[in-house]
Design an enzyme around this catalytic site. Sequence first.
Site, PDB file in Angstrom:
ATOM      1  N   ASP A  90       1.000  -1.125  -0.032  1.00  0.00           N
ATOM      2  CA  ASP A  90       0.107   0.000   0.061  1.00  0.00           C
ATOM      3  C   ASP A  90       0.808   1.197  -0.232  1.00  0.00           C
ATOM      4  OD1 ASP A  90      -1.700   2.166   0.907  1.00  0.00           O
ATOM      5  OD2 ASP A  90      -3.126   0.794   1.693  1.00  0.00           O
ATOM      6  N   LYS A 177       7.319  12.699 -29.352  1.00  0.00           N
ATOM      7  CA  LYS A 177       6.895  12.113 -30.666  1.00  0.00           C
ATOM      8  C   LYS A 177       7.811  12.541 -31.824  1.00  0.00           C
ATOM      9  CE  LYS A 177       2.121  11.654 -29.677  1.00  0.00           C
ATOM     10  NZ  LYS A 177       1.957  10.355 -30.009  1.00  0.00           N
ATOM     11  N   GLU A 211      -7.963  13.428 -33.994  1.00  0.00           N
ATOM     12  CA  GLU A 211      -8.061  12.083 -33.452  1.00  0.00           C
ATOM     13  C   GLU A 211      -9.371  11.519 -34.112  1.00  0.00           C
ATOM     14  OE1 GLU A 211      -5.898  12.199 -29.159  1.00  0.00           O
ATOM     15  OE2 GLU A 211      -7.824  12.705 -29.285  1.00  0.00           O
ATOM     16  N   ASP A 230      -7.039  18.153 -21.202  1.00  0.00           N
ATOM     17  CA  ASP A 230      -6.575  17.140 -21.489  1.00  0.00           C
ATOM     18  C   ASP A 230      -5.303  16.997 -22.478  1.00  0.00           C
ATOM     19  OD1 ASP A 230      -6.466  14.250 -21.817  1.00  0.00           O
ATOM     20  OD2 ASP A 230      -7.543  14.243 -23.616  1.00  0.00           O
ATOM     21  N   HIS A 235       0.109  19.309 -24.125  1.00  0.00           N
ATOM     22  CA  HIS A 235       0.660  18.920 -25.256  1.00  0.00           C
ATOM     23  C   HIS A 235       0.703  20.062 -26.384  1.00  0.00           C
ATOM     24  CE1 HIS A 235       0.064  15.161 -23.614  1.00  0.00           C
ATOM     25  NE2 HIS A 235      -0.916  14.828 -24.052  1.00  0.00           N
ATOM     26  N   LYS A 321     -11.644  14.939 -31.138  1.00  0.00           N
ATOM     27  CA  LYS A 321     -11.978  13.484 -31.206  1.00  0.00           C
ATOM     28  C   LYS A 321     -13.156  13.187 -32.205  1.00  0.00           C
ATOM     29  CE  LYS A 321     -10.522  12.245 -26.650  1.00  0.00           C
ATOM     30  NZ  LYS A 321      -9.205  11.755 -27.380  1.00  0.00           N
TER      31      LYS A 321
END
Length: 468
Positions: A90, A177, A211, A230, A235, A321
């Site tokens: 834990d 990337k 995406e 996100d 990014h 998306k």
Amino acid sequence: MSASDRARAADALVIFGITGDLAKVMTFRSLYRLEARGLLTCPIVGVAVSDWSEDDLRSHARSAIENTGQAIDESVFGRFADRLSYVQGDFSDPALFARVGEAIKGAKQPVFYLEIPPFLFATVIKGLSEAGLTSTARVVVEKPFGHDLESARELAADIHQYIDESQLYRIDHFLGKMGLGEFLYLRFANSNIEPIWNRNHVAAVEITMAESFGVEDRGHFYDPVGALRDVVVNHLMQLLAAAAMEAPAGDDADTLKDAKFAVFRSMPAADPEHYVRGQYDGYLDIDGVASGSTTETYAAMRLEIDNWRWAGVPWFIRTGKRLPFTQTEVRLVFRRPPRLGFLPSIGNRAPVESQLVIKLDPITGIRLILDAHRADKGGPQEITLDMEFAEEGGEGPTPYEVLLLAAMEGDSAPFTRQDSVEETWRIMMPLLEHPPPVHSYAPGSWGPKEADELLRGIGTWRGPWVAS
């Protein structure tokens, strides 16, 4: 911690949360590929609450690597498997950290990689510190680095109780990337590119992260977050900094990070009037998405950089998306030349603007779009000069290969510093505090039509460039 400590190669890699999804999808494959390249040199200790044996961990590692489509060389995997060991417990139990210390006994430069939720960062780092394991350690953490400016500062303060900023490596996998070094080399090493990479020649810059897939089974995670938190604040702002920064004055990581910070510091806060949010049809039916949710699955915005190189040049960011393709790129649109009146054969047609495109995901490449006479078109039309890096230069390492190797080697250049984290949140806060309405869009489209208005007077969204 001294500079020599920071630069010393890791002699132990400890991964907290090694039984989780990130390790399954990214970490095992990346470490295996480092092993295949002869770049993995230290033991690897996995730590998690799951009641696993070391054989369970090795079996899981094999399955994870195979499930990514990576072919396995048995001799390589054998070497990799021999590095693996496992500690169960834990994360709130001090006894766990004593067992971790025993597992890496004698290590002088451990790297602790926290593949766990941010709310556990301080708990684990405190446990490591109280066990006496952090004095020469590096600690690698995953995003998100807060959910707004205040929480980003609070998270850093919690962590800095136990380690200093120089020991903290914040992963943003987009910086792996097409490595930051490769991007900057392309910019600054070519004397036919660098002199025109500024406001005198560039009319606009477009950064697209498209995406084709949706939220799928990640509704519980995605709905409280949305596209802005996100991928934009981390990014895509990192891509913006790489495209906009000045050449660093030195070869050390801090000087490079200073150059990135200078970009963010020169940016006014984003204007909600220049921000469009979208949500694809069907999103509300996904398990885990709140009834009537207004979370954006698409975000587009216009930003400004108020410095000598970029003043007056609009920077456009869009991401979404369920768009037609999966592609991430940075596109420079150059100023349109005047009509060529000395060539009456072309009539009133003015040359179109030239463009330079650097694509970063899922494959890397560079495209130059020029206007030229074409015999097959009966006059001037666009032509494209393309180069895929995989075809001319070979396949590069995966993002997590780049970043895990950098962490183990003590190279902090590809990682994000706290001052830049805070500045990107500062820039985005007006969009979070005063979000415009969310517009619906059809899956397979390029998002809500309202996003086209952002480019009024500039043109239209261009691209992305997708390999045929």
